[in-house]
Design an enzyme around this catalytic site. Structure first.
Site, PDB file in Angstrom:
ATOM      1  N   HIS A 246       0.692  -1.100   0.102  1.00 20.18           N
ATOM      2  CA  HIS A 246       0.095  -0.030  -0.104  1.00 20.18           C
ATOM      3  C   HIS A 246       1.005   1.289  -0.103  1.00 20.18           C
ATOM      4  CE1 HIS A 246      -4.353   0.271  -0.128  1.00 20.18           C
ATOM      5  NE2 HIS A 246      -4.366   1.062   0.634  1.00 20.18           N
ATOM      6  N   TYR A 281      -4.553  12.731   0.126  1.00 25.15           N
ATOM      7  CA  TYR A 281      -3.139  12.961  -0.612  1.00 25.15           C
ATOM      8  C   TYR A 281      -2.916  14.383  -1.028  1.00 25.15           C
ATOM      9  CZ  TYR A 281      -3.472   7.740  -1.075  1.00 25.15           C
ATOM     10  OH  TYR A 281      -3.596   6.523  -0.598  1.00 25.15           O
TER      11      TYR A 281
END
Length: 308
Positions: A246, A281
């Site tokens: 991940h 993000y």
């Protein structure tokens, strides 16, 4: 509630998770494990009927988990599973409505995801020994996970027929069996081409079928094997500890946004149902930008004389 009734209820819920939500075996097992403490709590409190559960009882259950030593994020995951379970029971008429409030019962601060720098990602991509068929496979695997931002389950389930190397597109089956098309760069395309030409034919056996990434016996490369390979190559590339599959997905999203990609485009490529999931993000890239600015700009910090 006695154990036989509980097991029958969980079996029905498991069938719902598999047939209607299309969840993988590992995810279903995690759901069942997350619900086991609820049954233990109900037995402890002599709760025999699901309809007795209300927000006060459930607050007590979450507090009990904390007393047992479960960390905050583990309790939060169990709460998420519990929400799904209660919603399903409500839809089946087992309970009347959902006793959990939509917000406010427990908040967990979001941690910013870890990601690799572009230089670190390059070192990881170069770690496999491409003189061997398994090395060609592993380099193609790493390039695809990082280059397309795939989940480990998505990479494991890829088939040769999912690839369109001429357009650099890959058809991916994500969560809930939802399909999406992702793009890969020239480097990933070249790595896949080499693996398909020189690596996969030497690994393939009678039972390989169209599975893309094969183990040394010709079977599907499992999710656990993929995770182990990422860890192995991260050590070989001298990367910080804790790099996993991940991390590559986080790096993919972060590097896209750093390069100026639109948030909604990244959301679609990653298969996120909500832009809120992708939004984290932007916090990562903003934090990175702040660090760069503070370290590099001559007016970002006070001089030693000004600090006195």
């Amino acid at each position: 509630m006695n154990e036989s009734k509980w097991q029958a209820l969980i079996a029905d819920f498991e069938q719902h998770l598999r047939a209607e939500k299309g969840l993988a075996d590992l995810t279903v097992r995690n759901y069942k494990a997350d619900l086991q403490p609820l049954y233990d709590y109900m037995r402890l409190k002599d709760i025999a009927d699901m309809r007795v559960l209300d927000r006060f009882t459930l607050r007590g259950y979450l507090a009990w988990l904390t007393e047992l030593g479960y960390v905050r994020h583990s309790v939060s995951r169990k709460l998420s599973t519990l929400r799904t379970f209660l919603k399903w029971m409500s839809s089946k008429g087992i309970i009347e409505g959902d006793p959990l409030p939509k917000r406010g019962i427990m908040r967990v601060p979001k941690k910013l995801p870890r990601f690799l720098s572009q230089e670190q990602a390059e070192r990881l991509m170069d770690a496999p020994d491409v003189t061997k068929p398994t090395g060609l496979r592993d380099q193609a695997l790493l390039e695809v996970i990082y280059g397309a931002g795939l989940r480990v389950s998505e990479a494991s389930n890829l088939r040769v027929t999912d690839l369109n190397l001429s357009t650099r597109e890959i058809r991916v089956r994500g969560k809930g069996s939802k399909e999406r098309v992702v793009l890969v760069g020239e480097t990933a395309k070249n790595a896949l081409s080499l693996y398909l030409r020189d690596g996969r034919p030497r690994l393939a056996g009678k039972g390989s079928g169209m599975t893309l990434f094969l183990n040394r016996f010709g079977g599907r490369l499992s999710q656990r094997s993929i995770q182990e390979k990422v860890r192995k190559y991260s050590v070989k590339a001298a990367l910080p500890s804790g790099v996993h599959t991940h991390t590559l997905r986080h790096s993919y999203a972060t590097h896209l946004l750093e390069g100026g990609a639109d948030l909604r485009v990244v959301q679609e490529l990653m298969g996120h149902a909500s832009p809120a999931t992708t939004q984290i993000y932007t916090h990562v890239t903003n934090a990175q930008a702040k660090q760069v600015y503070m370290a590099a700009h001559p007016r970002a910090r006070l001089s030693e004389d000004e600090q006195v």
